[in-house]
Design a protein around this motif. Structure first.
Motif, short mmCIF file in Angstrom:
data_model
loop_
_atom_site.label_atom_id
_atom_site.label_comp_id
_atom_site.label_asym_id
_atom_site.label_seq_id
_atom_site.Cartn_x
_atom_site.Cartn_y
_atom_site.Cartn_z
N ASP A 188 -23.91 -34.83 -32.72
CA ASP A 188 -24.08 -35.89 -33.71
C ASP A 188 -24.14 -35.30 -35.12
O ASP A 188 -24.40 -34.10 -35.29
CB ASP A 188 -25.34 -36.69 -33.41
CG ASP A 188 -25.24 -37.46 -32.10
OD1 ASP A 188 -24.12 -37.69 -31.63
OD2 ASP A 188 -26.30 -37.81 -31.54
N PRO A 189 -23.89 -36.11 -36.14
CA PRO A 189 -23.90 -35.60 -37.52
C PRO A 189 -25.19 -34.91 -37.93
O PRO A 189 -25.17 -34.06 -38.83
CB PRO A 189 -23.65 -36.86 -38.36
CG PRO A 189 -22.81 -37.73 -37.47
CD PRO A 189 -23.39 -37.51 -36.10
N ASP A 190 -26.33 -35.24 -37.28
CA ASP A 190 -27.58 -34.57 -37.62
C ASP A 190 -27.74 -33.23 -36.91
O ASP A 190 -28.76 -32.55 -37.06
CB ASP A 190 -28.77 -35.47 -37.30
CG ASP A 190 -28.93 -35.77 -35.80
OD1 ASP A 190 -28.13 -35.26 -35.00
OD2 ASP A 190 -29.87 -36.52 -35.44
N GLY A 191 -26.72 -32.81 -36.14
CA GLY A 191 -26.76 -31.52 -35.45
C GLY A 191 -27.31 -31.57 -34.05
O GLY A 191 -27.36 -30.55 -33.36
N THR A 192 -27.70 -32.75 -33.57
CA THR A 192 -28.21 -32.89 -32.21
C THR A 192 -27.06 -32.84 -31.21
O THR A 192 -26.05 -33.53 -31.38
CB THR A 192 -28.95 -34.22 -32.04
OG1 THR A 192 -30.02 -34.29 -32.98
CG2 THR A 192 -29.51 -34.35 -30.63
N ALA A 193 -27.21 -32.02 -30.19
CA ALA A 193 -26.17 -31.89 -29.16
C ALA A 193 -26.64 -32.51 -27.86
O ALA A 193 -27.78 -32.30 -27.43
CB ALA A 193 -25.81 -30.43 -28.95
N THR A 194 -25.75 -33.28 -27.22
CA THR A 194 -26.05 -33.92 -25.94
C THR A 194 -24.98 -33.53 -24.95
O THR A 194 -23.78 -33.65 -25.23
CB THR A 194 -26.07 -35.45 -26.10
OG1 THR A 194 -27.02 -35.82 -27.10
CG2 THR A 194 -26.43 -36.12 -24.78
N CYS A 195 -25.39 -33.05 -23.78
CA CYS A 195 -24.43 -32.70 -22.74
C CYS A 195 -23.92 -33.98 -22.07
O CYS A 195 -24.71 -34.79 -21.59
CB CYS A 195 -25.07 -31.78 -21.70
SG CYS A 195 -23.91 -31.22 -20.44
N MET A 196 -22.60 -34.14 -22.04
CA MET A 196 -22.00 -35.36 -21.50
C MET A 196 -21.35 -35.14 -20.13
O MET A 196 -21.23 -36.07 -19.35
CB MET A 196 -20.94 -35.88 -22.48
CG MET A 196 -21.45 -36.04 -23.91
SD MET A 196 -22.86 -37.16 -24.06
CE MET A 196 -22.09 -38.74 -23.73
N GLU A 197 -20.90 -33.93 -19.86
CA GLU A 197 -20.31 -33.58 -18.56
C GLU A 197 -20.63 -32.13 -18.24
O GLU A 197 -20.68 -31.29 -19.14
CB GLU A 197 -18.79 -33.75 -18.57
CG GLU A 197 -18.29 -35.18 -18.45
CD GLU A 197 -18.36 -35.73 -17.04
OE1 GLU A 197 -19.03 -35.10 -16.18
OE2 GLU A 197 -17.73 -36.76 -16.78
N ARG A 198 -20.83 -31.84 -16.97
CA ARG A 198 -21.02 -30.47 -16.50
C ARG A 198 -19.96 -30.14 -15.45
O ARG A 198 -19.05 -30.91 -15.22
CB ARG A 198 -22.42 -30.29 -15.92
CG ARG A 198 -23.54 -30.49 -16.95
CD ARG A 198 -24.89 -30.07 -16.38
NE ARG A 198 -25.97 -30.32 -17.31
CZ ARG A 198 -26.33 -29.50 -18.28
NH1 ARG A 198 -25.67 -28.36 -18.45
NH2 ARG A 198 -27.33 -29.81 -19.09
N ASP A 199 -20.07 -28.97 -14.84
CA ASP A 199 -19.18 -28.55 -13.75
C ASP A 199 -17.74 -28.43 -14.24
O ASP A 199 -16.80 -28.80 -13.55
CB ASP A 199 -19.27 -29.55 -12.60
CG ASP A 199 -18.72 -28.98 -11.30
OD1 ASP A 199 -18.91 -27.78 -11.05
OD2 ASP A 199 -18.07 -29.73 -10.55
N VAL A 200 -17.57 -27.87 -15.45
CA VAL A 200 -16.26 -27.71 -16.06
C VAL A 200 -15.87 -26.23 -16.05
O VAL A 200 -16.71 -25.37 -16.33
CB VAL A 200 -16.27 -28.24 -17.52
CG1 VAL A 200 -14.92 -27.99 -18.18
CG2 VAL A 200 -16.63 -29.72 -17.55
N VAL A 201 -14.62 -25.93 -15.74
CA VAL A 201 -14.15 -24.54 -15.78
C VAL A 201 -13.65 -24.19 -17.18
O VAL A 201 -14.17 -23.29 -17.83
CB VAL A 201 -13.06 -24.29 -14.73
CG1 VAL A 201 -12.65 -22.82 -14.73
CG2 VAL A 201 -13.53 -24.69 -13.33
N VAL A 202 -12.65 -24.92 -17.66
CA VAL A 202 -12.09 -24.69 -19.00
C VAL A 202 -11.94 -26.03 -19.73
O VAL A 202 -11.01 -26.80 -19.43
CB VAL A 202 -10.73 -23.97 -18.95
CG1 VAL A 202 -10.14 -23.83 -20.35
CG2 VAL A 202 -10.88 -22.59 -18.30
N SER A 203 -12.82 -26.30 -20.67
CA SER A 203 -12.74 -27.54 -21.45
C SER A 203 -11.53 -27.51 -22.37
O SER A 203 -11.25 -26.50 -23.02
CB SER A 203 -14.00 -27.70 -22.31
OG SER A 203 -15.15 -27.86 -21.51
N ASN A 204 -10.84 -28.65 -22.46
CA ASN A 204 -9.63 -28.70 -23.27
C ASN A 204 -9.23 -30.16 -23.51
O ASN A 204 -9.84 -31.09 -22.98
CB ASN A 204 -8.48 -27.97 -22.58
CG ASN A 204 -7.98 -26.80 -23.39
OD1 ASN A 204 -7.87 -26.88 -24.61
ND2 ASN A 204 -7.67 -25.70 -22.72
#
Length: 296
Positions: A137-153
């Motif tokens: 988010d613009p305030d710098g907060t990070a939220t994990c939306m998906e896991r179990d990924v090998v190569v994000s693209n």
């Protein structure tokens, strides 16, 4: 109908030696194209009006990704750290570090219509599902939306901002999600394109004004245009084995720029592909959309 575009329509605009050229972006404030070399960390800038090409060395082992910001600086990745860099002074401000202790790095990212940066991580060995997809988010907060990924693209958004596209290159699959553009929640994951049988590797992506999704195929020598329903309606063959990503640029966003890579090519392949690691330009492929900028 799947139209095969002839190679004669493609030109090289920057004859480079990028080991892993990636993440091209068109800046509508400066009318310039920028991209990164992930594995020889550099930020490139190209002005098509003058032909000027400049590079800036970047820190770290991997550059990862980049994005434009509303403030005018640049979001960049150093390994697993996302930071903002002032283009004039080089001043750096770290935003967040992801996944400490894992053999991962940041990879593809893109800003949505609300100024949030969606970015993925990947396993450096290209085999383990230790990566994830995050919303920053613009305030710098990070939220994990998906896991179990090998190569994000392949992160991209539909023109109305309500569909998120995301690819796991080493699962050979691209997905589509419903995106609530107000609260940033994704739901209804479904397969958009499945190459698990052929093991083709969809890489970076972008979306045009018609809502069609363009995907580059690493080790596949082509870029592909999908209709919003997932059907292929155009394939453009390239004079390189490893296209990595695309961006529409130019004042009218009608030039399709393609970054490429020398990575994994043998000496024989490199001799046969003098444009490997260069930036290509294709006219007449369509028209793109302006890039969103990170920030509130």
């Amino acid at each position: 109908m799947n139209v095969m575009a002839p190679i004669s329509r493609i030109e090289c605009v920057v004859h480079g030696g990028d080991r892993l050229g990636e993440t091209p972006l068109w800046c509508d404030r400066t009318d310039t194209l920028s991209w990164i070399d992930i594995e020889d960390p550099r930020l490139h800038t190209f002005d098509p009006a003058t032909g000027a090409h400049a590079t800036v060395a970047l820190p770290g082992t991997f550059a990862g990704t980049q994005a434009l910001t509303k403030a005018g600086d640049r979001l960049l990745a150093e390994d697993l750290t996302l930071y903002a860099r002032d283009p004039d002074t080089g001043y750096r401000c770290d935003l967040i570090t992801f996944e400490q202790g894992l053999d991962n790095r940041l990879n593809d990212g893109r800003v949505d219509a609300r100024g949030r940066f969606w970015v993925g991580t990947m396993d450096n060995s290209l085999t383990r599902p230790t990566g994830a997809l995050y919303r920053v988010d613009p305030d710098g907060t990070a939220t994990c939306m998906e896991r179990d990924v090998v190569v994000s693209n392949g992160i991209a958004f539909s023109p109305d901002g309500r569909t998120l596209y995301f690819t796991d290159t080493r699962r050979y699959t691209s997905y589509a999600y419903d995106l609530d553009i107000d609260d940033g929640v994704i739901t209804n994951r479904r397969i958009f394109a499945d190459y698990s049988a052929t093991r083709d590797r969809p890489d970076g992506a972008c979306v045009d004004v018609d809502g069609c999704v363009w995907a580059a195929f690493f080790a596949g020598g082509r870029i592909v245009r999908y209709r919003p329903d997932g059907r292929i309606d155009r394939t453009i063959l390239l004079p390189v084995t490893n296209p990595t990503c695309m961006a529409f640029g130019g004042p009218d966003l009608r030039t399709l720029y393609v970054t490429t890579a020398r990575k994994f090519l043998t000496s024989g392949q490199l001799a046969a592909e003098p444009l490997a690691g260069s930036v290509l330009a294709i006219e007449g492929a369509g028209q793109g959309l302006p890039e969103h900028r990170f920030g509130s």
